[in-house]
Each structure stands twice: as C-alpha cells, then as structure tokens.
Design an enzyme around this catalytic site. Structure first.
Site, PDB file in Angstrom:
ATOM      1  N   ASN A  49      -9.309  -0.299  10.569  1.00  0.00           N
ATOM      2  CA  ASN A  49      -8.223  -1.289  10.587  1.00  0.00           C
ATOM      3  C   ASN A  49      -8.771  -2.711  10.625  1.00  0.00           C
ATOM      4  O   ASN A  49      -8.301  -3.604   9.919  1.00  0.00           O
ATOM      5  CB  ASN A  49      -7.331  -1.079  11.815  1.00  0.00           C
ATOM      6  N   HIS A 437       6.903  -0.945  -4.796  1.00  0.00           N
ATOM      7  CA  HIS A 437       6.585  -0.192  -3.591  1.00  0.00           C
ATOM      8  C   HIS A 437       7.620   0.905  -3.325  1.00  0.00           C
ATOM      9  O   HIS A 437       7.487   1.688  -2.394  1.00  0.00           O
ATOM     10  CB  HIS A 437       6.517  -1.185  -2.413  1.00  0.00           C
ATOM     11  N   HIS A 594       5.507   6.047   9.787  1.00  0.00           N
ATOM     12  CA  HIS A 594       5.610   5.361   8.500  1.00  0.00           C
ATOM     13  C   HIS A 594       7.040   5.290   7.963  1.00  0.00           C
ATOM     14  O   HIS A 594       7.319   4.554   7.024  1.00  0.00           O
ATOM     15  CB  HIS A 594       4.698   6.091   7.490  1.00  0.00           C
TER      16      HIS A 594
END
Length: 704
Positions: A49, A437, A594
């Site tokens: 990350n 997206h 998510h």
C-alpha cells in the site's frame, strides 16, 4: 447551504486519512489473536500500500510543488504542507512496521518453528555450504555488477527493485573507494529455503545470500562495505489524450517512462556506510527527508510469498471456499434461472462462477446474438476473456471496453485488448478523458417472444482471482428497463449516442453526482418535515466536498447517517450542530471491503442502490460509473442484512472518533461478531439448508 461548511477544520486531509487506513491494516499485523502467517500477510499489505501511495499520491504532490501550485485542499493544507505532514507520518509508520516485524513477528515465527536467518555468522556449517553452493550455481550467473567511473556513468536504478550498493577498492589501494551496485534479480525467488536448524524451518533472503558472497563479483577488489537499497519513482502517468493519435501506443510509451521518473523515496539499511549513502543521495538526487533508514529487510512485500508457502497451513486461517448461490442450480441454463427471478450475488461468500457461466454460456448459446462488457481489471488467466474470445470465434457480435488507463494494470490490459481483437472482438480502449470504471455485461438473446436482454451489474471487477478476496455485490437480471439502459450505456461507450432519458441506471459523469445529491437532499427534506430519515452508505472512500457538505446539512437537519467506509474518509464526526448524527466505521479484516451499497429511508418508502462508484470527485466527475437500484424485495432484504451485520461488527470494525482517530469497539461482556466470519458461516449454513431459508440464518457466535 452553499458555503455553510467551508471551514478547513470540518475536514480531514485525504492523505492523512489514507495513512490512518494503512495504520489500521498494520493493526491487524499486530493482532496476536491472528495466526502468524495472517499477521505477516497484513504487514506485507501495508508495505505494498505504501509503495503505491508514494508512487502516485506523493509523486502527484511533488509535481504540484515543482509547478509552484499552492492551492489548499479542503482541510486547508498546501501541497508542500501535505508533503511535510506525510513525511512525518510515513516515517513513523515505517518505524512501526519494523517494530512489529522485529519485536513481534520474528520472535513469534521462531516460536512457531520458522527462522528467518539474517546474520551470516549464525549459519551452521551445513547451511553455509548450502548457501554458497546455491549462490555459485543459481545466483551468480544471473547477476550483473555495475561499477561507476569516468567511462561508466551511474546506471539506471529501476523503480521498486532491490539493489545492493558497495564501496570497493583495488587490492593494495585502500585509500581510494569506488562505487558499485548490483540488482537483486527479481527473476529468482527472494525467499531461499535452507537446511533446517534445531528442528526449525530456516529461510534466508536472496539479498543476504548475495551480500555473503559479494566479494566473488569483484575479484580484483576488496569490498569495503555492501548494503541493500531501494528506490521509489514517480509512476503517475501523464497522458495527453488530445495529442495521442493512438491511445494504446501512447500508454505503452508512457509505461517505459515509469523507470525514469523522479526518485521520491530512498530506502536504505539503517547501518549503511555514510560514504555510500552520500553517493546514492547525490546520484539519485534525493533529499534527506525522503530517505528511510530501515532496521530490517527492505521491501516487506516478500512476506506475501511466505504467506503462500506450502506445508504451513497450520499458521494460516482455514481456507474459505465460496458457496453456491442460494436458489441457483447446475441443471438449468443460467438464462432460464435469471428469467425466473433476479439473482443476487455476494462475493466471496457466494461463488463468482455464475458470472463466468453467464459469459461462457452466452459464448456457445446459438440464440445469443451479442455480448457487450466493460473490463477494468481482470486476472492473469481470465476465463471471462477466454469466453469473450470464444464468443467472437462463434460468430457473436462481441464488444468489449478494455480500460487501458487502469493504474498498474495498463500492460496487462493492453495484452488482453490485443488478444481480444485478434479473436474478432470489437475492442474499445475507453472514453476520451475518462476512465471507464463501471462493471456491466449485456447479453442480447433471441427468444420465442422476441429479443431479450440479460444484464449483470456489479460493484467489483470481472476478476475471478480477486473475487475470492474482495467483498462485492452484483445482480443478474433480465428486467426490460435495465436492459434498455444497458444498451444505451454501450451505445454511449462505443459511439457518441447519449439517450434523452434513462429508466433505472444513473451514470457518471453525466448525472450521478446530481442523483446522489438529490437522494441525500430528499432525506434532509424528510427530516425537516418530521418524516423518517436515515442514510446508510457503504463504500471504499469518501472525500468529495460537495457530498460531505450535503451529509453535514442532512445531519444538522436530524437525518441519522451511518457510514461504512473502508479507507479514506475526509468527513469528521461529532462536530456540534454539524455532524452529531453521523457515525463512521471502517472494517479491516480477512477480506478487502469493496462493495458500494446505499440505503435511503425516504420517509418510510425505502430505496436501495448499489454502484461501482465511491463518493470521490474522480468517481463522480472523471469516470464512467453506474448506480443501479435494488428493486426486488428479497434482494433488498439481503442487502439490508449485509448492512445491519456490518453495523453490528465489534471485532473488525474501527469507529471514527471526533479527534480523527479510529478506535476498536469495547467488546467486554458482548457476543463477538466478526462480519467476515459471520457471512462465511451463513453461506455454508445456507448451502446445507437450501430448502429451509429460516434455518440457514441461524448463526453460532464466535467463542470468547
């Protein structure tokens, strides 16, 4: 309302909030109740990350500083002030990573029978012989030592590679030191299994093997010192789509430039010789504040490889296998099942296989005329891409939008785009100036009563690998209004045709922002009129100021707002008369949260939505995103159940405090509820009691 909340103290800086998220991930690595390899995995994730954060976010801020851009963010910080804050926080975060590694995880590993050997002197004669032989036979032939002198300039040090820098002197000339470097080859495993010692499984890192034998690379020299180092470069691609004649070629060209980007971070071993550091600092043009002196192995992402090692199942959580989707069967074709009833998918608790089967069956069904799909990130060996190629070879009309600008997946997506084109698919590379997206698949089928359109809409990517790790939701439907909208979406993506009106779907960047604004404002109006008003919103990130302003206004009007936000949250809770009715929780655990889910009480006439979009400016203004309603009462109940359980989680939830920190919930005297474990057990129970949905909801609480 405009301007009412224009006060920097009402907002948290985006980068500061992201660092807090990574600290929560680090908290999982420090959690002694987790199995050893799970803790190592989380530490690896914090390192991965942080790499991406530097390559993109820090790089972008540095670009702003170089351009003398001084505009403040919503929290009132200039780019330079943000960099100063990040530097301080990131150094502390790295320090905590290695405190966790050295003081907690290494001793725990040793206790569990795994030893990571870091001192050459600690090798037994048998181990030393093995390591030296391994170097001679497998490592030495791959290495390319590079010296620095008048005829050999400082070499290109590639982004994210691990290297060993050395000071060497010709034998007999000890007063004159020269610089040399060798890249630790990424083509070889970084973790080297060496002979056991005292009944413990022993491993050694590749750079340690090279360091031990580095004198063999410089035979006419004495090696004065040798230390590992690693750099991070600016990897934020700048693509001028107006000037790009061919987007695919332009992105390929820009990918090569990533290796030449400005060095924005230098990681070194903390005991590196000052003379060696001085050379690196000068040649790489790195400032002191961008140097990270590390007490331990550089690049902790190697721990993910250790996590996946064979024969160590006892140190991992028990593997969860996604279950069959309730109500679905393998006897009937998928189109018959969708016609009967909309199908709800909740990954990874339910298998991703129906999505694969949806495309796979469409590819071979003689009645299917066309398949259209958007692809943002797909797996390395994607069964969905294979099915699309097969469909084209079978004569179907196949249109695929492959988003070439999906960050760090550009190369992968270029390869897929070329492969699909060769198979006969019509491939679109994304829309000019926007990233696509949205997650949508449309299958057009000829049936007895005419043409019918089948649609899959989801919150996650068409990636069969990440579908086992990310929590996402999706719906398979043949609703006529949704089918009409899906056709309109693809016509818009492939051409310039935008319909005058839409039935069910809301799209960004056209009017998704205004739709969300309208839904939040409606709750505000309900609260002011004394009607029931409640918002529950689950997403990855919240940093859009306009949306936050509307949430503040809604809260001030009395709307109860519960936010479930995994990562960045620029909203603050507990501000008197502003955000006293808002709660924010972040769930960090086994799976990566998510899904994007939105609930609006609407005065008692409840509405549910799912989306591909977070509440971020990029999602609402710079991407093609889709918000879709959940209209089936049974699926609405499923979605509400998911939200309720996540709001009750008291094991993996971190709750945002008024001072901007996140705290775990006090669990003393409470029944423990880990939402990830809950949904896993529930899915297994449902699969066992398919005919008895009431019994399938029975849940056995966690021990302790």
């Amino acid at each position: 309302m405009a301007g009412t909340y224009d006060r920097p103290e009402y907002f948290t800086n985006r980068e500061c909030s992201w660092l807090s998220f990574n600290e929560r991930v680090l908290g999982e690595a420090r959690d002694k109740s987790l199995p050893l390899l799970e803790r190592l995995k989380f530490l690896s994730i914090t390192a991965s990350n942080l790499d991406e954060f530097f390559m993109i976010r820090v790089a972008s801020l540095k670009d702003m500083v170089h351009a003398k851009y001084t505009k403040k963010d919503i929290a009132g910080l200039t780019p330079q002030e943000q960099l100063d804050m990040i530097g301080q926080r990131a150094h502390e975060l790295v320090h905590q990573q290695y405190v966790t590694y050295n003081r907690s995880l290494l001793p725990a590993a040793k206790q569990s029978g795994i030893e990571i050997v870091t001192q050459h002197e600690a090798l037994t004669p048998e181990q030393a012989e093995f390591v030296d032989q391994y170097f001679e036979e497998s490592v030495y032939p791959v290495l390319t030592p590079m010296a620095l002198d008048s005829s050999r300039p400082f070499p290109l040090i590639r982004n994210k590679t691990l290297n060993i820098g050395a000071l060497i002197s010709k034998k007999g000339e000890k007063s004159k030191n020269e610089f040399a470097t060798v890249q630790v080859p990424s083509v070889l495993p970084r973790i080297v299994r060496i002979p056991d010692k005292d009944g413990k499984k022993c491993i050694m890192l590749l750079e340690e093997v090279i360091e031990r034998n580095i004198d063999k690379l410089f035979l006419n020299y004495d090696v004065v010192c040798a230390h590992p180092y690693r750099i991070m470069r600016n990897a934020d691609l700048t693509i001028d789509e107006d000037e790009a004649a061919d987007l695919l070629k332009e992105i390929q060209k820009q990918l090569k430039k990533r290796q030449w980007g400005e060095v924005i971070r230098l990681e070194i071993e903390d005991k590196m010789d000052p003379k060696l550091l001085k050379i690196l600092k000068k040649e790489l043009n790195v400032k002191e504040e961008d140097i990270y002196k590390i007490n331990g192995p550089l690049d902790l992402t190697f721990l993910m490889k250790l996590y996946g090692a064979e024969g160590m199942d006892e140190y991992r959580d028990k593997t969860y296998h996604p279950q069959m989707v309730p109500g679905m069967n393998e006897e009937e074709d998928i189109f018959t099942q969708i016609r009967r009833k909309d199908i709800f998918l909740h990954h990874p608790y339910m298998t991703f296989e129906p999505v694969v089967q949806f495309v796979r069956q469409a590819a071979v069904d003689p009645d299917v005329l066309a398949i259209k799909q958007t692809l943002y990130r797909v797996s390395g060996n994607s069964p969905i891409v294979a099915a699309l190629a097969l469909a084209a070879e079978n004569g179907k009309q196949v249109s695929v939008l492959v988003e070439l600008k999906a960050r760090f997946d550009e190369e992968n997506n270029i390869n897929w785009a070329k492969m699909l084109e060769k198979a006969g698919c019509h491939v679109i590379y994304g829309l000019h100036g926007l990233k696509t997206h949205s997650k949508i698949t449309l299958v057009v089928r000829r049936e007895e009563d005419g043409i019918r359109r089948y649609v899959h809409l989801g919150t996650g990517n068409y990636n069969d690998s990440t579908a086992k790790l990310y929590t996402d939701c999706g719906i398979l439907t043949c609703s006529e209004p949704v089918g009409e909208d899906a056709t309109a979406v693809f016509n818009m993506l492939s051409g310039y045709s935008e319909p005058k009106n839409w039935n069910r779907l809301s799209l960004a960047p056209i009017w998704l922002r205004s739709r969300f604004s309208q839904l939040i404002q409606r709750e505000t109006d309900h609260a002011r009129a004394g009607r029931p008003a409640h918002i529950i919103a689950k997403m990855n990130s919240l940093c859009d100021k306009e949306i936050i302003d509307l949430l503040y206004e809604a809260s001030a009007a009395g709307v109860k707002i519960d936010l479930i936000i995994r990562g960045i949250c620029c909203l603050k809770v507990g501000i008197p008369k502003v955000s006293e009715n808002i709660t924010v929780r972040s769930i960090v655990g086994t799976f990566l949260e998510h899904a994007r889910i939105f609930y609006f009480q609407n005065g008692g006439d409840e509405e549910y939505y799912m989306a591909s979009a977070d509440w971020m400016p990029r999602n609402l203004d710079k991407r093609v995103e889709i918000l879709f309603p959940v209209e089936d009462p049974d699926i609405q109940a499923e979605v509400r159940h998911i939200l309720d359980i996540q709001l009750e989680d008291n094991v993996k939830a971190h709750v945002l405090q008024p001072d901007g920190t996140y705290e775990k919930i006090d669990r003393r005297g409470k029944v423990l509820l880990n939402c990830h474990e809950y949904f896993c057990r529930e899915a297994v129970s449902r699969a066992k009691h398919e005919d008895n949905p009431v019994q399938s909801r029975v849940f056995v609480p966690m021990e302790g």
